[in-house]
Scaffold this motif. Sequence first.
Motif, PDB file in Angstrom:
ATOM      1  N   PRO A 260       0.826  -1.292  -0.066  1.00 24.68           N
ATOM      2  CA  PRO A 260      -0.071   0.083   0.122  1.00 24.68           C
ATOM      3  C   PRO A 260       1.023   1.048  -0.052  1.00 24.68           C
ATOM      4  O   PRO A 260       0.265   2.224  -0.546  1.00 24.68           O
ATOM      5  N   ILE A 261       2.139   1.201   0.622  1.00 26.38           N
ATOM      6  CA  ILE A 261       2.856   2.323   0.669  1.00 26.38           C
ATOM      7  C   ILE A 261       3.470   2.587  -0.701  1.00 26.38           C
ATOM      8  O   ILE A 261       3.585   3.717  -1.051  1.00 26.38           O
ATOM      9  N   THR A 262       4.294   1.695  -1.309  1.00 25.63           N
ATOM     10  CA  THR A 262       4.848   1.734  -2.383  1.00 25.63           C
ATOM     11  C   THR A 262       3.968   2.077  -3.414  1.00 25.63           C
ATOM     12  O   THR A 262       4.499   2.867  -4.488  1.00 25.63           O
ATOM     13  N   ARG A 263       2.849   1.559  -3.299  1.00 24.83           N
ATOM     14  CA  ARG A 263       2.068   2.277  -4.641  1.00 24.83           C
ATOM     15  C   ARG A 263       1.778   3.521  -4.754  1.00 24.83           C
ATOM     16  O   ARG A 263       0.928   3.846  -5.794  1.00 24.83           O
ATOM     17  N   LEU A 264       1.879   4.260  -3.652  1.00 26.32           N
ATOM     18  CA  LEU A 264       1.722   5.638  -3.464  1.00 26.32           C
ATOM     19  C   LEU A 264       2.669   6.419  -4.511  1.00 26.32           C
ATOM     20  O   LEU A 264       2.338   7.712  -5.079  1.00 26.32           O
ATOM     21  N   LEU A 282      -2.087   3.499   7.097  1.00 26.24           N
ATOM     22  CA  LEU A 282      -1.452   2.409   6.245  1.00 26.24           C
ATOM     23  C   LEU A 282      -0.569   1.466   7.095  1.00 26.24           C
ATOM     24  O   LEU A 282       0.124   2.299   7.790  1.00 26.24           O
ATOM     25  N   PRO A 283      -0.553   0.385   6.962  1.00 26.33           N
ATOM     26  CA  PRO A 283       0.489  -0.442   7.493  1.00 26.33           C
ATOM     27  C   PRO A 283       1.846  -0.262   7.079  1.00 26.33           C
ATOM     28  O   PRO A 283       1.943  -0.058   5.772  1.00 26.33           O
ATOM     29  N   TYR A 288       2.504  -5.117   6.376  1.00 28.50           N
ATOM     30  CA  TYR A 288       1.404  -5.710   5.528  1.00 28.50           C
ATOM     31  C   TYR A 288       1.846  -6.953   4.843  1.00 28.50           C
ATOM     32  O   TYR A 288       0.933  -7.853   4.738  1.00 28.50           O
ATOM     33  N   LEU A 289       3.216  -7.120   4.572  1.00 24.70           N
ATOM     34  CA  LEU A 289       3.790  -8.347   4.028  1.00 24.70           C
ATOM     35  C   LEU A 289       3.567  -9.480   5.019  1.00 24.70           C
ATOM     36  O   LEU A 289       3.505 -10.686   4.557  1.00 24.70           O
ATOM     37  N   THR A 295      -1.715 -15.115   5.955  1.00 25.84           N
ATOM     38  CA  THR A 295      -2.971 -15.401   5.600  1.00 25.84           C
ATOM     39  C   THR A 295      -2.765 -16.353   4.453  1.00 25.84           C
ATOM     40  O   THR A 295      -3.953 -16.795   3.817  1.00 25.84           O
ATOM     41  N   GLY A 296      -1.652 -16.684   3.884  1.00 26.83           N
ATOM     42  CA  GLY A 296      -1.309 -17.402   2.853  1.00 26.83           C
ATOM     43  C   GLY A 296      -1.670 -16.849   1.498  1.00 26.83           C
ATOM     44  O   GLY A 296      -1.937 -17.541   0.607  1.00 26.83           O
TER      45      GLY A 296
END
Length: 298
Positions: A260-264, A282-283, A288-289, A295-296
Amino acid sequence: MTTPQRCSVIVPTYNRITLLRHTLDSFIRQDLSADDFEVIVCDDGSNDGTEALVAGYHDRLRIRYFFQEDEGFRVAQARNLGLRAARAPVSVFVDSGVVLGSGALAAHCAAHESTAGPAAVIGYVRGFADDIRAAADRIDPADPDGTIERLSRDDTLPDVREWYYHRYGERLWELAAPWLVFWTCNVSVNTAQARAVGMFDEAYRSWGGEDVDLAYRLHRGGARFLLSRDAVAVHCPHPKEDTRSAKANHHYFAAKYDTPITRLRPDHDIFLIEQEIRDRGLPSCTEYLARLTSTGTR
């Protein structure tokens, strides 16, 4: 017996012999003993006499020269030449055309040596300007200390990241994305960590983003990001690179890491991303990873 160096200074260059001379001259004026650092000039295929210029500094600096053929813009690969060859525990990256204040290398070394674990140190750079002619009137490459003193006194040509530091504070290690302002015109890294995280991504074959990409991986690897105002330099005015390629590079970066952060990065002002992260809650990329792994999903 050869004295071990405290830092290796890596300077990529391409047909900038005059600017490179200013940079190398600033190394001669360092407070740090010439025995405490080495200089590695990494030539991306120059044909302007750069090798001969560098040879003229052998009597004043511990200096080495590496050359790669001109196959287009390959500054990431050029910096990797220097990083592989570096003999010191700290690698300082300085662009040709950046002149260091006399205390800059000592400040870089001190920041690393006083930090537990690897550090990523961002030096302060005055002189960035859209009006090259106006900046040239204020900057004397032969007197970086005098220039720095004058610009500081007059509060002119500050580092363009000053707004960022004022807004978010100078405790960069507490920020979510300090890697966004890690620009290799005047920064330093732990040599071993930079090698361990994969060095510069040589897929970057046009201007912009390869330094932030490395910084992102250093951050993920636990580097403590620091601002050193004492590691100050001046950016000599010169025509800018073609920056239109940066957009594509930002998209490459966003897709490569896909958090989510790098997508910014492609669609937001680099100085406002930190605020966007806070506003959206944002985490961190690591969090996030980790969630994806648990959760697989990935």
